[in-house]
Enzyme design. Structure first.
Site, PDB file in Angstrom:
ATOM      1  N   TYR A 248       0.824  -1.211   0.000  1.00 19.45           N
ATOM      2  CA  TYR A 248       0.000   0.000   0.000  1.00 19.45           C
ATOM      3  C   TYR A 248       0.855   1.256   0.000  1.00 19.45           C
ATOM      4  CZ  TYR A 248       0.850   1.023   4.971  1.00 19.45           C
ATOM      5  OH  TYR A 248       1.429   1.349   6.164  1.00 19.45           O
TER       6      TYR A 248
ATOM      7  N   LYS B 242       6.373  -1.851   1.630  1.00 17.45           N
ATOM      8  CA  LYS B 242       5.254  -1.281   2.400  1.00 17.45           C
ATOM      9  C   LYS B 242       4.087  -2.262   2.346  1.00 17.45           C
ATOM     10  CE  LYS B 242       3.190   3.300   3.200  1.00 17.45           C
ATOM     11  NZ  LYS B 242       3.352   3.362   4.639  1.00 17.45           N
TER      12      LYS B 242
ATOM     13  N   GLU C  86      13.079   2.553  13.500  1.00 15.82           N
ATOM     14  CA  GLU C  86      12.001   3.457  13.094  1.00 15.82           C
ATOM     15  C   GLU C  86      10.817   3.180  13.997  1.00 15.82           C
ATOM     16  OE1 GLU C  86      10.496   2.614   9.135  1.00 15.82           O
ATOM     17  OE2 GLU C  86      10.418   0.467   9.530  1.00 15.82           O
TER      18      GLU C  86
ATOM     19  N   LEU D  15      11.551   1.456   6.412  1.00 16.63           N
ATOM     20  CA  LEU D  15      10.870   1.906   5.206  1.00 16.63           C
ATOM     21  C   LEU D  15      11.533   3.202   4.725  1.00 16.63           C
ATOM     22  CD1 LEU D  15       8.308   1.457   3.356  1.00 16.63           C
ATOM     23  CD2 LEU D  15       7.242   3.229   4.749  1.00 16.63           C
TER      24      LEU D  15
HETATM   25  C1  PLP Z   1       7.099   1.650   9.251  1.00 18.28           C
HETATM   26  C2  PLP Z   1       7.000   3.017   8.684  1.00 18.28           C
HETATM   27  N1  PLP Z   1       8.102   3.782   8.635  1.00 18.28           N
HETATM   28  C3  PLP Z   1       8.056   5.041   8.144  1.00 18.28           C
HETATM   29  C4  PLP Z   1       6.873   5.585   7.690  1.00 18.28           C
HETATM   30  C5  PLP Z   1       6.866   7.000   7.143  1.00 18.28           C
HETATM   31  O1  PLP Z   1       6.780   6.962   5.740  1.00 18.28           O
HETATM   32  P1  PLP Z   1       6.265   8.207   4.917  1.00 18.28           P
HETATM   33  O2  PLP Z   1       7.152   9.360   5.254  1.00 18.28           O
HETATM   34  O3  PLP Z   1       6.409   7.798   3.486  1.00 18.28           O
HETATM   35  O4  PLP Z   1       4.843   8.462   5.325  1.00 18.28           O
HETATM   36  C6  PLP Z   1       5.705   4.823   7.696  1.00 18.28           C
HETATM   37  C7  PLP Z   1       4.449   5.372   7.200  1.00 18.28           C
HETATM   38  O5  PLP Z   1       3.416   4.752   7.214  1.00 18.28           O
HETATM   39  C8  PLP Z   1       5.773   3.498   8.203  1.00 18.28           C
HETATM   40  O6  PLP Z   1       4.672   2.719   8.254  1.00 18.28           O
END
Ligand code: PLP
Length: 284
Positions: free
Chosen positions: A33, A147, A180, A204
């Site tokens: 997603y 993701k 994270e 991610l």
């Molecule tokens: C595990 C994880 N890390 C980091 C992020 C932040 O990603 P983004 O800046 O693309 O929203 C998300 C966002 O859903 C996430 O699920």
């Protein structure tokens, strides 16, 4: 007014937007997603989001159901069909529908689902006083760069955080490195340098992470992508980022104050730079 969703070729009122019970997204969490922010009709980093979606699909051998250009058009269409100013658009791609079996039927057609809702505003309190967090040993899978819609570990982590009265849970690897959050990337200021875990299978590649690193470098901050620990000497600040919350200072982790326990100058400066960029996007 009821929101309009998109499911496999059809735009439908949200209450009528359903997917078959044998969809592998439901049976196996076999899908990926994206969450994309739209400010006043202008999308934040739409192409990088769609490229990350393509990466996630490729890594689990799902073909994107349409080209990136067509998907881009679809994202614009769903936004226009709903009367929201600032919105969050969810795209989900699953492997599709088949009688339940772990084995993948190669003739399966992937499912494509788009939904959206209003973009939430981070609370003033979190901006002013900073967010709080706990740490947990990482019990997610080994491909966090994908993701995946399989978010059970993140749901459990976030629930633990909430039940302990804090905002986020940060994952630590077996050696204690800070990776994270459940839905955020994590940064520290250590001896004046902005530090974050490097992009690998443990984190991610956040779209907001990228924006923050770009803004930090443009402001002549030293940025270092390396494994780091919360007990390193010289940590003066922590902050977390996501598309939905931009950047928030994190002032307490596992009950201990970070720095002097208040949002620090680097978080303040970077948040302002990010907000300026978002405001410019909104006014484009
Ligand atoms: C595990 C994880 N890390 C980091 C992020 C932040 O990603 P983004 O800046 O693309 O929203 C998300 C966002 O859903 C996430 O699920």
């Amino acid at each position: 007014m009821q929101l309009i969703a998109y499911v496999n070729g059809n735009f439908l009122p949200l209450d009528e937007a359903t997917i078959h019970i044998e969809d592998r997204g439901f049976q196996f969490a076999d899908g990926v997603y994206e969450v994309i922010a739209c400010l006043g009709g202008n999308f934040l980093d739409l192409r990088p989001h769609l490229e990350r979606l393509n990466h996630s699909c490729r890594e689990i051998d799902i073909d994107l159901p349409c080209s990136i250009v067509d998907l881009e058009a679809l994202v614009h269409q769903i936004y226009l069909k709903n009367q929201l100013d600032d919105a969050m658009i969810y795209i989900q791609v699953t492997r599709g529908r088949a009688p339940r079996s772990h084995v993948i039927d190669p003739s399966m057609q992937p499912s494509l689902i788009l939904t959206l809702r209003a973009l939430p505003e981070p609370s003033d309190e979190k901006v002013e006083h900073g967010a709080t967090a706990i740490t947990l040993r990482d019990f997610r899978w080994g491909r966090c760069d994908i993701k995946s819609i399989a978010l059970l570990a993140s749901v459990m982590g976030k629930q633990q955080a909430v039940s302990r009265g804090v905002d986020e849970a940060f994952w630590l690897d077996d050696e204690g490195h800070a990776l994270e959050g459940c839905a955020t990337n994590l940064f520290a200021v250590i001896d004046g340098q902005l530090i974050t875990h490097p992009l690998d299978h443990h984190v991610l590649g956040g779209i907001m992470r990228e924006m923050i690193l770009r803004q930090a470098k443009a402001s002549d901050m030293t940025v270092v992508e390396r494994p780091w620990k919360l007990n390193e000497a010289g940590i003066s600040e922590c902050m977390m980022s996501s598309t939905t919350n931009a950047l928030l200072p994190v002032c307490q982790i596992d009950g201990k104050a970070i720095g002097n326990g208040s949002p620090g100058p680097v978080a303040h400066q970077l948040r302002q730079l990010v907000l300026n960029e978002l405001e410019a996007l909104r006014n484009q």
